[in-house]
Design a protein around this motif. Structure first.
Motif, mmCIF file in Angstrom:
data_model
loop_
_atom_site.group_PDB
_atom_site.id
_atom_site.type_symbol
_atom_site.label_atom_id
_atom_site.label_comp_id
_atom_site.label_asym_id
_atom_site.label_seq_id
_atom_site.Cartn_x
_atom_site.Cartn_y
_atom_site.Cartn_z
ATOM 1 N N THR A 1 0.841 -1.193 0.000
ATOM 2 C CA THR A 1 0.000 0.000 0.000
ATOM 3 C C THR A 1 0.875 1.241 0.000
ATOM 4 O OG1 THR A 1 -1.867 -1.033 1.136
ATOM 5 C CG2 THR A 1 -1.698 1.355 1.284
ATOM 6 N N PHE A 2 0.586 2.154 -0.922
ATOM 7 C CA PHE A 2 1.248 3.447 -0.992
ATOM 8 C C PHE A 2 0.245 4.511 -0.551
ATOM 9 C CE2 PHE A 2 3.395 0.649 -3.853
ATOM 10 C CZ PHE A 2 4.731 1.042 -3.847
ATOM 11 N N ALA A 3 0.712 5.527 0.157
ATOM 12 C CA ALA A 3 -0.172 6.602 0.596
ATOM 13 C C ALA A 3 0.578 7.924 0.566
ATOM 14 C CB ALA A 3 -0.699 6.335 2.009
ATOM 15 N N THR A 4 -0.167 9.008 0.457
ATOM 16 C CA THR A 4 0.420 10.344 0.461
ATOM 17 C C THR A 4 0.471 10.886 1.893
ATOM 18 O OG1 THR A 4 -1.735 11.388 0.146
ATOM 19 C CG2 THR A 4 -0.495 10.789 -1.847
ATOM 20 N N PRO A 5 1.305 11.897 2.142
ATOM 21 C CA PRO A 5 1.399 12.446 3.505
ATOM 22 C C PRO A 5 0.080 12.987 4.045
ATOM 23 C CG PRO A 5 3.267 13.163 2.179
ATOM 24 C CD PRO A 5 2.314 12.490 1.235
ATOM 25 N N ARG A 6 -0.797 13.456 3.156
ATOM 26 C CA ARG A 6 -2.073 14.009 3.641
ATOM 27 C C ARG A 6 -3.127 12.933 3.902
ATOM 28 N NH1 ARG A 6 -4.418 17.104 -1.758
ATOM 29 N NH2 ARG A 6 -4.434 15.324 -3.189
ATOM 30 N N THR A 7 -2.805 11.685 3.630
ATOM 31 C CA THR A 7 -3.776 10.607 3.848
ATOM 32 C C THR A 7 -3.924 10.315 5.337
ATOM 33 O OG1 THR A 7 -3.160 9.629 1.736
ATOM 34 C CG2 THR A 7 -4.384 8.232 3.264
ATOM 35 N N VAL A 8 -5.155 10.166 5.768
ATOM 36 C CA VAL A 8 -5.452 9.803 7.160
ATOM 37 C C VAL A 8 -6.336 8.564 7.144
ATOM 38 C CG1 VAL A 8 -6.507 10.506 9.334
ATOM 39 C CG2 VAL A 8 -5.288 12.190 7.936
#
Length: 251
Positions: free
Chosen positions: A119-126
């Motif tokens: 899983t990849f996520a961006t810094p703004r992902t919560v």
């Protein structure tokens, strides 16, 4: 097939994109049905090597559509539903499953990723699972998977206390693989999926089976237990009051 789920098949990838941005990608039964068809067809196809799931800019998904929840609450039985079928499809995937999340990832928008291989996520992902705030219980096998991945206290914080986990905390907890910049999410996710698609498929399937063998049957059983309890909770007075309060806040 609903336009709220976009399917693209290329380079050995089965790309499933949630595409209902006006409703924050809230998932309906029709959307679950489309995703089920895509996963089942992808598993059966010799051309498909890797499943990929993505949202849109700023939104993976806000979770289940609240109106669908209310309909299910009146019906009271989730067994055999598209939701339950989707959960078992994810848990039973033999081919690699890669996900990318940007921004909003609530409820099943979080628990989907516990079935992913990367899983990849961006810094703004919560990542946020406010189940108990709606008088509900964890789902998608999360009550089994999160303690295994992150330990009891982080699992309790996420699933019982309903505390949000920013992407970097989720990575530190072992819940996701990598945090990438917002503009690079799709390219990084798809590049990783394509790299997996080039590997020997039988060896990849065996490797995944070995990694999940001890927990696969337990995950399936836990999904069914959670579905039963979730359905019971949907009909509870506690849940009805929580949903009514939620709907009143939205007006």
């Amino acid at each position: 097939m609903t336009d709220h789920i976009l399917i693209e098949r290329r380079d050995g990838l089965n790309i499933i994109r949630l595409n209902r941005p006006d409703k924050k990608n809230a998932l309906t039964q029709e959307m679950y049905g489309a995703m089920n068809a895509a996963l089942e067809e992808g598993e059966a196809s010799e051309e498909i090597r890797v499943h990929v799931m993505l949202g849109v800019e700023g939104i993976f998904t806000s979770g289940n559509d609240i109106s669908d929840f209310m309909k299910m609450a009146s019906g009271g039985d989730l067994s055999g539903s598209e939701v339950q079928r989707f959960l078992h499809n994810m848990a039973g995937l033999k081919k690699p499953f890669v996900t990318g999340a940007d921004g909003i990832a609530v409820g099943i928008g979080t628990t989907i990723h516990f079935h992913a291989d990367l899983t990849f996520a961006t810094p703004r992902t919560v990542f946020h699972t406010p189940f108990t705030d709606l008088a509900l219980v964890p789902e998608a096998g999360s009550s089994l998977l999160v303690p295994l991945l992150a330990g009891h206290q982080r699992a309790y914080a996420m699933l019982a206390a309903g505390l949000p986990f920013p992407a970097r905390e989720a990575k530190e907890a072992g819940l996701i693989y990598k945090v990438v910049e917002e503009g690079a999410l799709d390219s990084e996710t798809l590049a990783a999926a394509m790299a997996l698609a080039k590997k020997p498929p039988q060896a990849m399937a065996i490797a995944k089976e070995l990694l999940r063998r001890t927990e696969r049957e337990a995950i399936s059983a836990r999904i069914d237990d959670e579905v039963r309890l979730f359905a019971e909770r949907l009909q509870s007075a506690e849940a009805m009051a929580a949903f009514q309060a939620f709907m009143a806040r939205r007006k």
